[in-house]
Design a protein around this motif. Structure first.
Motif, PDB file in Angstrom:
ATOM      1  N   HIS A 120      33.510  98.157 131.095  1.00 36.00           N
ATOM      2  CA  HIS A 120      33.511  97.660 132.475  1.00 36.00           C
ATOM      3  C   HIS A 120      34.596  96.604 132.727  1.00 36.00           C
ATOM      4  O   HIS A 120      34.865  96.236 133.857  1.00 36.00           O
ATOM      5  CB  HIS A 120      32.134  97.131 132.877  1.00 36.00           C
ATOM      6  N   ARG A 121      35.196  96.106 131.666  1.00 30.20           N
ATOM      7  CA  ARG A 121      36.344  95.192 131.762  1.00 30.20           C
ATOM      8  C   ARG A 121      36.008  93.901 132.506  1.00 30.20           C
ATOM      9  O   ARG A 121      36.828  93.350 133.232  1.00 30.20           O
ATOM     10  CB  ARG A 121      37.534  95.899 132.427  1.00 30.20           C
ATOM     11  N   ARG A 122      34.799  93.430 132.299  1.00 28.27           N
ATOM     12  CA  ARG A 122      34.402  92.134 132.829  1.00 28.27           C
ATOM     13  C   ARG A 122      34.377  91.116 131.695  1.00 28.27           C
ATOM     14  O   ARG A 122      34.538  91.458 130.525  1.00 28.27           O
ATOM     15  CB  ARG A 122      33.025  92.243 133.494  1.00 28.27           C
ATOM     16  N   SER A 148      26.932  99.435 140.909  1.00 30.27           N
ATOM     17  CA  SER A 148      27.804  98.264 141.016  1.00 30.27           C
ATOM     18  C   SER A 148      27.405  97.220 139.982  1.00 30.27           C
ATOM     19  O   SER A 148      26.231  97.104 139.604  1.00 30.27           O
ATOM     20  CB  SER A 148      27.728  97.664 142.421  1.00 30.27           C
ATOM     21  N   ARG A 150      27.702  93.131 139.427  1.00 24.06           N
ATOM     22  CA  ARG A 150      27.999  91.872 140.102  1.00 24.06           C
ATOM     23  C   ARG A 150      27.722  90.712 139.150  1.00 24.06           C
ATOM     24  O   ARG A 150      27.061  90.875 138.117  1.00 24.06           O
ATOM     25  CB  ARG A 150      27.151  91.725 141.353  1.00 24.06           C
ATOM     26  N   GLU A 156      33.674  88.880 142.131  1.00 24.01           N
ATOM     27  CA  GLU A 156      34.132  90.226 141.774  1.00 24.01           C
ATOM     28  C   GLU A 156      32.957  91.197 141.677  1.00 24.01           C
ATOM     29  O   GLU A 156      31.934  90.910 141.065  1.00 24.01           O
ATOM     30  CB  GLU A 156      34.887  90.203 140.449  1.00 24.01           C
ATOM     31  N   THR A 158      32.339  95.255 140.610  1.00 24.89           N
ATOM     32  CA  THR A 158      32.889  96.489 140.048  1.00 24.89           C
ATOM     33  C   THR A 158      31.974  97.640 140.422  1.00 24.89           C
ATOM     34  O   THR A 158      30.769  97.574 140.167  1.00 24.89           O
ATOM     35  CB  THR A 158      33.016  96.391 138.521  1.00 24.89           C
ATOM     36  N   ARG A 175      35.996 104.349 138.884  1.00 26.62           N
ATOM     37  CA  ARG A 175      35.784 102.910 138.821  1.00 26.62           C
ATOM     38  C   ARG A 175      36.699 102.204 139.820  1.00 26.62           C
ATOM     39  O   ARG A 175      37.860 102.576 139.979  1.00 26.62           O
ATOM     40  CB  ARG A 175      36.074 102.403 137.404  1.00 26.62           C
ATOM     41  N   GLU A 176      36.159 101.183 140.489  1.00 28.35           N
ATOM     42  CA  GLU A 176      36.945 100.393 141.438  1.00 28.35           C
ATOM     43  C   GLU A 176      36.431  98.962 141.416  1.00 28.35           C
ATOM     44  O   GLU A 176      35.224  98.725 141.276  1.00 28.35           O
ATOM     45  CB  GLU A 176      36.825 100.963 142.853  1.00 28.35           C
ATOM     46  N   SER A 177      37.330  97.983 141.537  1.00 26.36           N
ATOM     47  CA  SER A 177      36.935  96.572 141.576  1.00 26.36           C
ATOM     48  C   SER A 177      37.293  95.966 142.922  1.00 26.36           C
ATOM     49  O   SER A 177      38.350  96.260 143.494  1.00 26.36           O
ATOM     50  CB  SER A 177      37.625  95.769 140.459  1.00 26.36           C
ATOM     51  N   ARG A 179      37.170  92.065 144.944  1.00 21.32           N
ATOM     52  CA  ARG A 179      36.912  90.628 144.839  1.00 21.32           C
ATOM     53  C   ARG A 179      36.597  90.088 146.228  1.00 21.32           C
ATOM     54  O   ARG A 179      37.401  90.207 147.153  1.00 21.32           O
ATOM     55  CB  ARG A 179      38.109  89.887 144.235  1.00 21.32           C
TER      56      ARG A 179
END
Length: 218
Positions: A120-122, A148, A150, A156, A158, A175-177, A179
């Motif tokens: 998820h690249r968080r 999603s 959160r 942000e 995702t 996948r989309e982020s 902010r």
């Protein structure tokens, strides 16, 4: 104090018909094959930060699922959420990954199989990450749902959308982020009604027929 998570799942299971169980009065010859009926087994999915376990309420057996949390990588469970596409499926959020899971039965053993897993690249140190899962709908003829991620630390969000495969095709996800310019304490997530074309596929399953009839939209 460590938090724990618990959720219900159910799994289709063939069980012997009453007439074919030991001690029952047989209406047919002894050589007839035992008849089976389709039922749903109730399962509990339990987890804390380091352990995930499936408990079968029918048999009383529990099965740990260590393959979904890597102790070597210091992976921690952050959240669990039910899938609205299938009662035997769930979404798992760890400190590094989001996974779409499905319960499989192998003989007398239960196993959670990852249909799709994606980083998820968080922030891996952010313990406030949580999941929100949308109802199911159709996107261009394919059954899908949005998930999603959160955080309470920043604005942000995702968003993943997971698409069930048609026959002979692989699972798909995107996948989309985003902010948001707001205090992280005031951010909440809801699925807004964006119109989507409902496909003309053969809606065989009850959920598929219900969604097609209602023209469910996001």
């Amino acid at each position: 104090q460590e938090s724990h998570r618990i959720m219900w799942l159910s799994l289709k299971r063939d069980t012997p018909d009453d007439e074919s169980r030991p001690g029952s009065r047989a209406r047919s010859s002894s050589r007839a094959k035992p008849r089976k009926r389709l039922s749903r087994a109730s399962l509990l999915l339990l987890g804390n930060s380091t352990t995930l376990c499936l408990f079968d309420t029918e048999t009383g057996k529990s099965e740990d699922q260590p393959h979904l949390l890597s102790a070597k990588k210091g992976e921690r469970l952050l959240d669990l959420a039910a899938s609205h596409l299938d009662p035997s499926q769930a979404f798992l959020l760890t400190s590094t990954t989001i996974s779409w899971l499905s319960v499989k039965e192998d003989g007398s053993r239960l196993r959670l199989e990852a249909l799709v897993s994606s980083p998820h690249r968080r922030d891996v140190q952010d313990s406030t990450l949580r999941l929100e899962v949308s109802p199911g709908t159709y996107i261009d003829g394919a059954l899908a749902c949005f998930v999603s991620i959160r955080s309470s630390r920043n604005g942000e969000v995702t968003v993943f959308w997971f698409i069930s495969p048609s026959s002979g095709k692989p699972l798909r996800y995107h996948r989309e982020s985003v902010r948001l310019k707001a205090s992280s304490k005031s951010i909440s997530v809801a699925m807004l009604p964006v119109e989507r074309r409902v496909g003309q596929a053969n809606h065989a399953a009850p959920l598929a027929r219900a969604l097609a009839k209602r023209q469910t939209r996001f």
